[in-house]
Design an enzyme around this catalytic site. Structure first.
Site, PDB file in Angstrom:
ATOM      1  N   TYR A   1      -0.168   2.965 -10.428  1.00  0.00           N
ATOM      2  CA  TYR A   1      -0.037   2.577  -9.017  1.00  0.00           C
ATOM      3  C   TYR A   1      -1.273   3.006  -8.229  1.00  0.00           C
ATOM      4  O   TYR A   1      -1.836   2.218  -7.452  1.00  0.00           O
ATOM      5  CB  TYR A   1       1.221   3.219  -8.435  1.00  0.00           C
ATOM      6  CG  TYR A   1       1.464   2.938  -6.976  1.00  0.00           C
ATOM      7  CD1 TYR A   1       2.000   1.728  -6.553  1.00  0.00           C
ATOM      8  CD2 TYR A   1       1.183   3.907  -6.012  1.00  0.00           C
ATOM      9  CE1 TYR A   1       2.243   1.481  -5.208  1.00  0.00           C
ATOM     10  CE2 TYR A   1       1.421   3.670  -4.674  1.00  0.00           C
ATOM     11  CZ  TYR A   1       1.950   2.457  -4.269  1.00  0.00           C
ATOM     12  OH  TYR A   1       2.185   2.222  -2.933  1.00  0.00           O
TER      13      TYR A   1
ATOM     14  N   LYS B   1      -4.042   0.619  -6.224  1.00  0.00           N
ATOM     15  CA  LYS B   1      -4.296   0.726  -4.788  1.00  0.00           C
ATOM     16  C   LYS B   1      -5.781   0.985  -4.495  1.00  0.00           C
ATOM     17  O   LYS B   1      -6.302   0.524  -3.476  1.00  0.00           O
ATOM     18  CB  LYS B   1      -3.412   1.809  -4.171  1.00  0.00           C
ATOM     19  CG  LYS B   1      -1.933   1.452  -4.145  1.00  0.00           C
ATOM     20  CD  LYS B   1      -1.682   0.178  -3.338  1.00  0.00           C
ATOM     21  CE  LYS B   1      -0.199  -0.125  -3.183  1.00  0.00           C
ATOM     22  NZ  LYS B   1       0.045  -1.333  -2.364  1.00  0.00           N
TER      23      LYS B   1
ATOM     24  N   THR C   1      12.051   4.292   1.567  1.00  0.00           N
ATOM     25  CA  THR C   1      12.380   2.990   0.987  1.00  0.00           C
ATOM     26  C   THR C   1      13.025   3.204  -0.385  1.00  0.00           C
ATOM     27  O   THR C   1      13.045   4.315  -0.915  1.00  0.00           O
ATOM     28  CB  THR C   1      11.131   2.111   0.795  1.00  0.00           C
ATOM     29  OG1 THR C   1      10.248   2.771  -0.127  1.00  0.00           O
ATOM     30  CG2 THR C   1      10.419   1.865   2.114  1.00  0.00           C
TER      31      THR C   1
ATOM     32  N   SER D   1      -1.866   2.463   0.538  1.00  0.00           N
ATOM     33  CA  SER D   1      -1.118   3.700   0.324  1.00  0.00           C
ATOM     34  C   SER D   1      -2.077   4.872   0.444  1.00  0.00           C
ATOM     35  O   SER D   1      -3.296   4.707   0.327  1.00  0.00           O
ATOM     36  CB  SER D   1      -0.499   3.684  -1.080  1.00  0.00           C
ATOM     37  OG  SER D   1       0.017   4.945  -1.432  1.00  0.00           O
TER      38      SER D   1
ATOM     39  N   LEU E   1       9.867  -2.016   3.894  1.00  0.00           N
ATOM     40  CA  LEU E   1       8.775  -2.139   4.849  1.00  0.00           C
ATOM     41  C   LEU E   1       8.516  -3.593   5.213  1.00  0.00           C
ATOM     42  O   LEU E   1       8.246  -3.903   6.377  1.00  0.00           O
ATOM     43  CB  LEU E   1       7.509  -1.499   4.276  1.00  0.00           C
ATOM     44  CG  LEU E   1       6.260  -1.591   5.159  1.00  0.00           C
ATOM     45  CD1 LEU E   1       6.502  -0.984   6.535  1.00  0.00           C
ATOM     46  CD2 LEU E   1       5.061  -0.930   4.466  1.00  0.00           C
TER      47      LEU E   1
END
Length: 217
Positions: free
Chosen positions: A135, A139, A168, A122, A9
């Protein structure tokens, strides 16, 4: 300035912004980062978001900055019971503490330009994702920092981008953890998300895009 621009990205964001911006690419020195910088006529800045001790010194030469895009991030797949504290610490260092440190170091330059800070967040920063415990937590924290920055720095524009799953290398690692077949067509193209970033940045100055939520069709 774009972090994490050597691939995926970040590279797509560099391609989307290169026609309208002079690019600074921040990250750990690498041949891939140098190649992307050469492709878009960009300057590289040796910034390690996992070790922020030297960040202020590295960027002190920048006196005015129109846009800062926080794209770099890490993810360690794992449900809560599968994780270890070191993973949480490493995730928070790169995904939260690093962006905070870089933003603070560049705040005078951003203020001078009445600039724009873009956080690549996200869907996990809105709803926690199974198998992405540390994660998701990072975020949520990053979203809160963006909200605080927007509230405290009235002259800046601050945008959180919340894409769904993107095609990705990070996504491939997650699908491998989930023990599923990887089907690229199920995910957003990096170029699609990069276009949304560029559109938010190109918003006329009388408007302020707070959040963008993008999902695969």
């Amino acid at each position: 300035m774009i972090t994490g621009a050597s691939a995926g990205l970040g590279r797509a964001i560099a391609a989307a912004l290169a026609p309208t911006h002079t690019l600074f690419m921040a990250g750990r020195p690498s041949r891939r980062l140098d190649e992307v910088a050469e492709l878009y006529g960009a300057t590289t800045w040796p910034v390690d978001l996992a070790d922020t001790e030297d960040v202020e010194t590295v960027v002190e030469a920048i006196t005015e900055l129109d846009v800062l895009v926080h794209n770099a991030g890490v993810a360690y797949p794992g449900r809560v019971a599968e994780t270890i504290p070191e993973q949480w610490r490493a995730t928070m260092e790169v995904n939260v503490v690093g962006p905070v440190a870089l933003t603070l170091a560049l705040l005078p330059a951003l203020r001078a330009a009445r600039g724009h800070v873009v956080f690549i967040n996200s869907g996990s920063g809105i709803n926690a994702s199974p198998g992405l415990a540390s994660y998701s937590a990072s975020k949520f924290a990053l979203r809160s920092f963006a909200d605080s920055l927007r509230a405290d720095e009235k002259d800046l524009r601050v945008t959180s981008i919340h894409p769904g799953r993107i095609d990705t290398d990070m996504q491939r690692d997650l699908i491998a953890y989930e023990e599923r077949d990887y089907v690229p067509e199920q995910f957003l193209a990096a170029e699609t998300v990069a276009l949304s970033v560029a559109q938010a940045i190109a918003t006329p100055p009388d408007a302020h895009v707070h959040e963008v939520i993008i999902r695969p069709r």
